[in-house]
Design a protein around this motif. Structure first.
Motif, PDB file in Angstrom:
ATOM      1  N   PHE A   1      25.175  56.264  21.752  1.00 19.01           N
ATOM      2  CA  PHE A   1      25.801  54.994  21.380  1.00 19.01           C
ATOM      3  C   PHE A   1      24.758  53.971  20.945  1.00 19.01           C
ATOM      4  O   PHE A   1      24.976  53.227  19.986  1.00 19.01           O
ATOM      5  CB  PHE A   1      26.633  54.456  22.546  1.00 19.01           C
TER       6      PHE A   1
ATOM      7  N   GLN B   1      33.900  47.742  13.858  1.00 18.08           N
ATOM      8  CA  GLN B   1      33.035  48.389  14.853  1.00 18.08           C
ATOM      9  C   GLN B   1      33.857  49.016  15.961  1.00 18.08           C
ATOM     10  O   GLN B   1      33.495  50.060  16.511  1.00 18.08           O
ATOM     11  CB  GLN B   1      32.033  47.375  15.430  1.00 18.08           C
TER      12      GLN B   1
ATOM     13  N   ILE C   1      33.567  52.945  16.953  1.00 15.78           N
ATOM     14  CA  ILE C   1      33.192  53.427  18.287  1.00 15.78           C
ATOM     15  C   ILE C   1      34.279  54.319  18.876  1.00 15.78           C
ATOM     16  O   ILE C   1      33.989  55.396  19.420  1.00 15.78           O
ATOM     17  CB  ILE C   1      32.878  52.240  19.215  1.00 15.78           C
TER      18      ILE C   1
ATOM     19  N   ALA D   1      33.470  58.265  19.460  1.00 10.65           N
ATOM     20  CA  ALA D   1      33.204  58.586  20.865  1.00 10.65           C
ATOM     21  C   ALA D   1      33.433  60.069  21.182  1.00 10.65           C
ATOM     22  O   ALA D   1      32.569  60.718  21.798  1.00 10.65           O
ATOM     23  CB  ALA D   1      34.033  57.695  21.782  1.00 10.65           C
TER      24      ALA D   1
ATOM     25  N   TYR E   1      27.488  48.298  19.967  1.00 12.01           N
ATOM     26  CA  TYR E   1      26.969  49.631  20.280  1.00 12.01           C
ATOM     27  C   TYR E   1      26.036  49.554  21.496  1.00 12.01           C
ATOM     28  O   TYR E   1      26.081  50.410  22.379  1.00 12.01           O
ATOM     29  CB  TYR E   1      26.237  50.209  19.063  1.00 12.01           C
TER      30      TYR E   1
ATOM     31  N   VAL F   1      28.243  49.080  24.608  1.00 15.35           N
ATOM     32  CA  VAL F   1      28.866  50.318  25.097  1.00 15.35           C
ATOM     33  C   VAL F   1      27.817  51.240  25.722  1.00 15.35           C
ATOM     34  O   VAL F   1      28.097  51.917  26.725  1.00 15.35           O
ATOM     35  CB  VAL F   1      29.623  51.018  23.951  1.00 15.35           C
TER      36      VAL F   1
ATOM     37  N   CYS G   1      35.896  53.598  26.592  1.00 13.57           N
ATOM     38  CA  CYS G   1      35.392  52.807  25.457  1.00 13.57           C
ATOM     39  C   CYS G   1      36.443  51.805  24.997  1.00 13.57           C
ATOM     40  O   CYS G   1      36.121  50.685  24.582  1.00 13.57           O
ATOM     41  CB  CYS G   1      35.016  53.720  24.285  1.00 13.57           C
TER      42      CYS G   1
END
Length: 501
Positions: A157, A194, A198, A202, A283, A286, A419
């Motif tokens: 990530f 974004q 993500i 993921a 990012y 996370v 997430c």
């Protein structure tokens, strides 16, 4: 002694016995502002240290945030006393039975269940962002073969953010995301893009960590499968065409993803808010959350619970194990929760899922041990007094094991759906109309008062020093031992060592 009087206003009256002054502290949403207590100040008394800063106002001391609310949130509601969990007002049991993961993700992020049209667009967008740059695959290959998959996922990530410089406030401007709170369409577009990236990537990153451990080549995302169906494809497809995971396993994993999608301001979500308050890119946020989730007291608990059941072995060994627990010789994993003082509502839903999965995979050999342990907990006065009931980690690990996942992959299976929750809270923070204040908790300093520097030649070891007040002796490998016995000259020409040069 508590004296009950008829309430006339929503406030708290505080009398500072040090000064005799009376303060009225407003109560809103059954809470008081900690900063209101900062107005309560006094001159230092005989027992106060200068470091207590008594004249600068009273501080609120709350180790581990046991009773401190840090945000106003509209996302998840938990009532630990009654065993209630709701996403945006919807009971978790209804969502598990009637919804799917991507629909629930939309709900958590945007506040309402999507219409058919919104759901279709949302699913298409998320699945469009499942691919990752091939250089990220090379990053996975740089890890040792036996690296923990959560280490790989955390790094992945962080690496992902390096491929999106336009999404980094340090490069694209400090207000890149916070401008969205004022209706800036460009900021809102960058923010939501974004989130899509993500959530979409993921499973791809998680599967890459899994395949790396297996020594297998990475799969490319498949089109036409569901979110969890694609994840199972990325994990398991070896060859052939038209791979379809078993529908019961796909549905069970989807339901587990819903159950793990959010859980209010837990450790990793608090990490999201703490790190996100610096306005760093999502990012990095996370990645930090993954590091927090990794711990055995948080997302690593399901792995620890299965290891405990394996150690217990069979139902007849439960009483002897629990004797050790009650003597505090062993730790009981998978029972109790920081918030829930009743049955964890997620564990009830997972218990039903487990039966469906076992019909396909076969009965988990540890199930009888787990049920015996749960029954013991239900009848044990020791457990009841401490509100120790099975939590989500206790049963989810049984399902993961029945589905054939290795133990160290369990936290990854937690991280992928979480997430969504992390990003929902991050988005809520970025859209705060009052702006984002960097988190900066206070401390109560209880260390040494001011003292003067002492030259090295005049220093003495502290009398009565404990083992915690200095480094312990560290054992080194064989090469270090050989180097100690060797000799060399350093950059200044000075000779070191025991051998002859």
């Amino acid at each position: 002694m508590v004296t009950v009087t008829k309430a006339t206003r929503q406030s708290l009256t505080v009398v500072d016995n040090r000064t005799g002054k009376t303060y009225e502290v407003p109560i809103k949403d059954n809470s008081v502002l900690a900063t209101d207590f900062k107005k309560i100040s006094a001159q230092p008394g005989p027992n106060d240290r200068k470091e207590d800063e008594t004249d600068q106002g009273l501080r609120v001391f709350d180790p581990a945030y046991m009773n401190t609310a840090v945000v106003h949130s509209r996302i998840t509601y938990i009532n630990g006393q009654e065993g209630i969990l709701r996403y945006r007002g919807y009971p978790i049991q209804q969502l598990v039975k009637k919804s799917n993961f991507l629909e629930t993700a939309y709900l958590l992020l945007y506040g309402d269940l999507p219409t058919n049209a919104q759901c279709g667009r949302w699913q298409d967008e998320v699945m469009h962002h499942t691919y990752v740059h091939t250089d990220i695959e090379d990053m996975f290959k740089s890890f040792r073969y036996d690296s923990h998959p959560m280490s790989m996922l955390t790094s992945a990530f962080a690496t992902l953010g390096a491929f999106a410089p336009e999404a980094n406030p340090s490069l694209a401007g400090q207000k890149l995301y916070t401008n969205a709170a004022f209706g800036d369409p460009r900021a809102l577009e960058v923010l939501d893009k974004q989130i899509l990236r993500i959530i979409g990537k993921a499973p791809t990153l998680a599967a890459a960590a899994y395949r790396m451990r297996q020594g297998r080549p990475f799969n490319r995302p498949a089109q036409g499968l569901s979110y969890t169906g694609n994840f199972l494809y990325l994990l398991d497809n070896l060859s052939g065409h038209q791979y379809q995971p078993h529908p019961v396993l796909e549905k069970a994993l989807d339901a587990l993803f819903i159950l793990h999608a959010d859980h209010e301001v837990n450790c990793s979500t608090a990490t999201v808010l703490q790190v996100g308050s610096s306005l760093v890119d999502p990012y990095s946020v996370v990645a930090a959350a993954c590091a927090a989730l990794y711990g055995p007291s948080h997302g690593g608990a399901s792995e620890s619970a299965i290891r405990m059941l394996i150690e217990i072995g069979s139902p007849e060994n439960v009483p002897s194990f629990m004797e050790k627990v009650e003597k505090r010789e062993r730790v009981l994993v998978g029972f109790g929760h920081r918030v829930y003082k009743n049955v964890d509502p997620r564990s009830t839903a997972i218990r039903e899922l487990a039966e469906e999965v076992f019909k396909v995979t076969g009965r988990n050999k540890l199930l009888d041990t787990a049920l015996t342990l749960a029954d013991y907990a239900r009848k044990s006065e020791f457990m009841r007094k401490r509100n120790l009931y099975p939590n989500v980690d206790f049963y989810s690990g049984l399902i993961y094991q029945a589905m054939g996942f290795p133990l160290d992959f369990y936290p990854v299976l937690f991280a992928v759906p979480r997430c969504v929750g992390w990003l929902a809270h991050w988005r809520q923070m970025m859209l705060s109309p009052g702006g984002v204040k960097i988190w900066r908790p206070r401390q109560l300093y209880v260390g040494e008062a001011e003292r003067d520097y002492v030259d090295a030649k005049d220093r003495r070891e502290r009398a009565g020093a404990t083992i915690f007040e200095g480094p312990v002796q560290v054992e080194h490998g064989g090469d270090s031992k050989r180097n100690v016995l060797a000799s060399y000259k350093d950059e200044t020409g000075k000779t070191w060592g025991k051998s002859k040069l």
